[in-house]
Design an enzyme around this catalytic site. Structure first.
Site, PDB file in Angstrom:
ATOM      1  N   ASP A  65       0.831  -1.440  -0.523  1.00 20.78           N
ATOM      2  CA  ASP A  65       0.190   0.032  -0.181  1.00 20.78           C
ATOM      3  C   ASP A  65       0.804   1.426  -0.168  1.00 20.78           C
ATOM      4  O   ASP A  65       1.081   1.796  -1.378  1.00 20.78           O
ATOM      5  CB  ASP A  65      -0.775   0.058   1.134  1.00 20.78           C
ATOM      6  CG  ASP A  65      -1.653   1.243   1.233  1.00 20.78           C
ATOM      7  OD1 ASP A  65      -1.663   2.388   0.929  1.00 20.78           O
ATOM      8  OD2 ASP A  65      -2.665   1.031   2.502  1.00 20.78           O
ATOM      9  N   LYS A  99      -4.778   3.064  -4.802  1.00 22.53           N
ATOM     10  CA  LYS A  99      -5.324   3.841  -3.791  1.00 22.53           C
ATOM     11  C   LYS A  99      -5.410   4.849  -4.825  1.00 22.53           C
ATOM     12  O   LYS A  99      -3.971   5.664  -5.061  1.00 22.53           O
ATOM     13  CB  LYS A  99      -4.908   4.603  -2.552  1.00 22.53           C
ATOM     14  CG  LYS A  99      -4.870   3.639  -1.717  1.00 22.53           C
ATOM     15  CD  LYS A  99      -4.474   3.499  -0.374  1.00 22.53           C
ATOM     16  CE  LYS A  99      -5.307   2.636   1.033  1.00 22.53           C
ATOM     17  NZ  LYS A  99      -4.593   3.401   2.025  1.00 22.53           N
ATOM     18  N   GLY A 130      -9.049   2.423   0.282  1.00 24.16           N
ATOM     19  CA  GLY A 130      -9.844   3.057   0.657  1.00 24.16           C
ATOM     20  C   GLY A 130      -8.724   4.414   1.691  1.00 24.16           C
ATOM     21  O   GLY A 130      -8.481   3.734   2.783  1.00 24.16           O
TER      22      GLY A 130
HETATM   23  O1  OSB Z   1      -4.022   1.632   5.038  1.00 19.60           O
HETATM   24  O2  OSB Z   1      -6.027   0.820   4.129  1.00 19.60           O
HETATM   25  C1  OSB Z   1      -5.116   2.090   4.861  1.00 19.60           C
HETATM   26  C2  OSB Z   1      -7.754   4.007   6.194  1.00 19.60           C
HETATM   27  C3  OSB Z   1      -6.984   5.254   6.563  1.00 19.60           C
HETATM   28  C4  OSB Z   1      -5.705   5.647   5.750  1.00 19.60           C
HETATM   29  C5  OSB Z   1      -5.174   3.841   5.447  1.00 19.60           C
HETATM   30  C6  OSB Z   1      -5.790   3.054   5.259  1.00 19.60           C
HETATM   31  C7  OSB Z   1      -7.457   2.487   6.041  1.00 19.60           C
HETATM   32  C8  OSB Z   1      -8.239   2.033   6.418  1.00 19.60           C
HETATM   33  C9  OSB Z   1      -9.167   2.025   6.177  1.00 19.60           C
HETATM   34  O3  OSB Z   1      -7.725   0.919   5.817  1.00 19.60           O
HETATM   35  C10 OSB Z   1     -10.339   1.198   4.476  1.00 19.60           C
HETATM   36  C11 OSB Z   1     -11.464   2.591   4.001  1.00 19.60           C
HETATM   37  O4  OSB Z   1     -12.468   1.913   4.345  1.00 19.60           O
HETATM   38  O5  OSB Z   1     -11.249   3.576   4.020  1.00 19.60           O
HETATM   39 MG    MG Z   2      -3.114   0.242   3.923  1.00 20.11          MG
END
Ligand code: OSB
Ligand code: MG
Length: 372
Positions: free
Chosen positions: A238, A262, A290
């Site tokens: 990620d 993302k 997300g």
């Molecule tokens: O690392 O995927 C991530 C939320 C905010 C910042 C980073 C992350 C996340 C989530 C939530 O894992 C994902 C969502 O449901 O929007």
């Molecule tokens: Mg993540």
């Protein structure tokens, strides 16, 4: 098209429940909303930077600075062809992917409205519903984690992601696996570990996880490739993937076998589609991550996830999972098959309520073309 007026808003919205990750706990989510006016149309974009630099170095404050001082003036200067030109005009500026993605998203919305095409159609989407899951924050204890997961399963989520951090990992994941042997389950460490902790991930290797997301530091592809070589479970990156080039190099060195895309993190939907295309060509599964977005960002994520290569369920949950009150209509709901329907209207396919927007606004600025 000529962009005549740009409005920036810093929003703060209360989450339904606090969200805890390895980098902290938040009860409210900040973001920056971009509103563009061009030729009688309005386009909306969301920059997913948060109040503090926990996930990324960007914050709403840095995004505001980047957009107001550097990015927006370059867009107001003469007509633009479309989203690809946003990318081109900002090419000589470094960093700030979340900020530039918010601006690019608003241009995509404008282009969709001007051509009466949905964002999904513009991006080349191939499905009308996308498979989704839910990302579960770190809970006070193992019992409440198991009951929280159970309640999401009851709501219809067929894939669950658990946030982990050192000391809150193997035991918790094992407990959830014991309770739900068939559940599609994955974990996300948000870069909280180092290679010395490999034993933690080896202990999870028998738990039938779909993937292990971002176990190590965001700037460390080398140790990720060493870790991946020791695991059967796919490592998914990620935070490490900020561009097409990062994606290619991560795959080349075997740092991961899955990529979380993302649009914000890679600097916009154009780059997100490019990462998708690369992975599709190489047979690497991707899914849409997300950032606790409002309805604006979630609409964009759904459109992106409708592309053919998104074969794993996304972190795109129903509006209810995040906010009691949102700024866009319609609210997104979970279908019985753990999917969410991709918006079909022009552009993002949502209506933003300026009244709701106003109630969450901490700061607002309007920028216009100095020449007229
Ligand atoms: O690392 O995927 C991530 C939320 C905010 C910042 C980073 C992350 C996340 C989530 C939530 O894992 C994902 C969502 O449901 O929007
Ligand atoms: Mg993540």
């Amino acid at each position: 098209m000529r962009i005549e007026r740009v409005e920036l808003r810093h929003l703060r919205m209360r989450l339904r429940t606090p969200f805890e990750t390895s980098f902290g706990c938040e009860a409210e989510r900040d973001c920056l909303v971009v509103r563009l006016e061009a030729e009688g149309l309005v386009g909306w974009g969301e920059c997913a930077a948060d109040r503090w630099p926990g996930y990324s170095y960007e914050t709403v404050g840095t995004a505001w600075h980047f957009l107001e001082e550097f990015a927006v003036p370059r867009l107001l200067h003469g007509p633009i062809e479309g989203p690809a030109e946003v990318r081109a005009r900002l090419h000589h500026l470094k960093g700030h992917p979340l900020a530039r993605a918010g601006l690019e998203m608003a241009v995509w919305d404008l282009v969709g409205k001007a051509s009466s095409k949905s964002l999904a159609a513009l991006l080349g989407g191939t499905r009308q519903r996308v498979a989704v899951g839910v990302s579960v924050g770190i809970q006070p204890d193992v019992r409440s984690l198991v009951s929280t997961v159970a309640s999401y399963i009851d709501q219809g989520y067929a894939r669950v992601k658990l946030k982990i951090k050192p000391g809150r990992d193997v035991e918790e994941v094992r407990a959830v696996r014991r309770e739900f042997p068939e559940l599609r389950l994955q974990v996300d460490a948000n870069s909280a570990y180092s290679l010395e902790d490999a034993a933690v991930f080896e202990a999870m290797d028998d738990l039938g996880l779909l993937l292990i997301e971002q176990p190590l530091a965001e700037d460390d592809l080398i140790d990720h490739s060493r870790l991946q070589a020791r695991l059967r479970t796919p490592v998914c990156l990620d935070e490490s993937i900020l561009s097409l080039r990062h994606a290619r190099q991560a795959l080349d060195v075997g740092a991961c076998r899955v990529i979380n895309i993302k649009p914000g993190r890679v600097g916009g939907l154009c780059e997100a589609v490019a990462v998708h295309d690369l992975c599709l060509a190489r047979g690497v599964p991707v899914w849409c991550g997300g950032m606790l977005e409002t309805g604006i960002g979630r609409a964009a994520n759904l459109a992106l996830a409708s592309l053919a290569g998104f074969t794993l369920p996304g972190d795109i949950s129903a509006t209810d999972r995040y906010y009691a009150e949102d700024i866009a209509e319609p609210r997104f709901v979970l279908n019985a098959d753990s999917t969410i329907t991709v918006p079909q209207g022009p552009g993002l396919g949502i209506e933003v309520s300026e009244a709701a927007l106003e109630t969450f606004t901490l700061r607002r600025a309007v920028l216009c073309d100095a020449g007229g």
